[in-house]
Design a protein around this motif. Structure first.
Motif, PDB file in Angstrom:
ATOM      1  N   CYS A   1       0.845  -1.193   0.000  1.00 24.53           N
ATOM      2  CA  CYS A   1       0.000   0.000   0.000  1.00 24.53           C
ATOM      3  C   CYS A   1       0.880   1.243   0.000  1.00 24.53           C
ATOM      4  CB  CYS A   1      -0.920   0.010   1.224  1.00 24.53           C
ATOM      5  SG  CYS A   1      -1.952   1.495   1.214  1.00 24.53           S
TER       6      CYS A   1
ATOM      7  N   CYS B   1       0.184   5.246   4.541  1.00 27.96           N
ATOM      8  CA  CYS B   1       1.304   4.304   4.464  1.00 27.96           C
ATOM      9  C   CYS B   1       2.537   4.999   3.877  1.00 27.96           C
ATOM     10  CB  CYS B   1       0.918   3.086   3.628  1.00 27.96           C
ATOM     11  SG  CYS B   1      -0.327   2.052   4.464  1.00 27.96           S
TER      12      CYS B   1
ATOM     13  N   CYS C   1      -4.915   2.417  -1.324  1.00 26.17           N
ATOM     14  CA  CYS C   1      -5.298   2.310   0.094  1.00 26.17           C
ATOM     15  C   CYS C   1      -5.987   0.969   0.283  1.00 26.17           C
ATOM     16  CB  CYS C   1      -6.238   3.432   0.522  1.00 26.17           C
ATOM     17  SG  CYS C   1      -6.716   3.314   2.270  1.00 26.17           S
TER      18      CYS C   1
ATOM     19  N   CYS D   1      -5.658   2.013   7.306  1.00 25.44           N
ATOM     20  CA  CYS D   1      -4.565   2.986   7.421  1.00 25.44           C
ATOM     21  C   CYS D   1      -3.920   2.994   8.810  1.00 25.44           C
ATOM     22  CB  CYS D   1      -5.066   4.384   7.091  1.00 25.44           C
ATOM     23  SG  CYS D   1      -6.011   4.442   5.563  1.00 25.44           S
TER      24      CYS D   1
HETATM   25  S1  FES Z   1      -3.129   4.271   3.093  1.00 26.84           S
HETATM   26 FE1  FES Z   1      -2.384   2.274   3.362  1.00 26.84          FE
HETATM   27  S2  FES Z   1      -4.089   1.241   4.229  1.00 26.84           S
HETATM   28 FE2  FES Z   1      -4.822   3.227   3.838  1.00 26.84          FE
END
Ligand code: FES
Length: 159
Positions: free
Chosen positions: A78, A83, A119, A123
């Motif tokens: 991700c 992330c 995503c 998060c």
């Molecule tokens: S930004 Fe990685 S899980 Fe949401």
């Protein structure tokens, strides 16, 4: 990769021959072959009387479908904002180095595919990596190497 058209036919025939079967049929192909073989899409187009171009646009819209063959092991990193700020790009780079593979591709030996995603919806536990369907929370550069070694071990057991 060659597949038997009778096998494709079998998958298509498991579903009602109606337009609303399109997604379930594509899901079955994806689950069986790890991608959507072009010949199979042609057959689906004929069976459901849905233009091929429409099938391709559905297949390209959903991340769950791949038009290219995927590796036996799939790693998704991700790189969404949460992330990203916790180091996802460096982790992704570490996977690229460990696997000798560029993101968005499948290795020539067909063993590994490496992808990024915007995503994964979790998060709070980022940076998140998914390897063969298993979620790894709060990953780090060190974890990237460990995850690859774990997959390699699986590989040896399966050889
Ligand atoms: S930004 Fe990685 S899980 Fe949401």
């Amino acid at each position: 990769m060659l597949h038997d058209q009778a096998e494709f036919e079998g998958i298509i025939q498991k579903h009602p021959q109606e337009k609303r079967s399109l997604i379930p049929i594509l899901q079955d192909f994806q689950a069986t072959y790890n991608y959507l073989p072009p010949v199979a899409l042609n057959m689906v187009s004929q069976a459901l009387a849905v233009p091929l171009i429409d099938i391709i646009s559905v297949a390209s819209f959903y991340n769950a479908f791949s038009m290219e063959p995927k590796g036996e092991h799939q790693i998704t990193v991700c790189v969404g904002t949460a992330c990203h700020v916790r180091g996802a790009p460096k982790i992704l780079g570490e996977f690229e180095r460990n696997l000798n593979l560029e993101v968005g591709h499948t290795r020539e030996d067909g063993k590994y595919s490496l992808d990024s995603v915007a995503c994964l919806g979790c998060c709070a536990i980022g940076p998140v990596v998914v390897a063969d369907g298993e979620y790894y929370a709060q990953t780090s550069i060190r974890n990237a190497g460990k995850i690859v070694r774990k997959l390699e071990k699986k590989e040896k057991i399966n050889d």
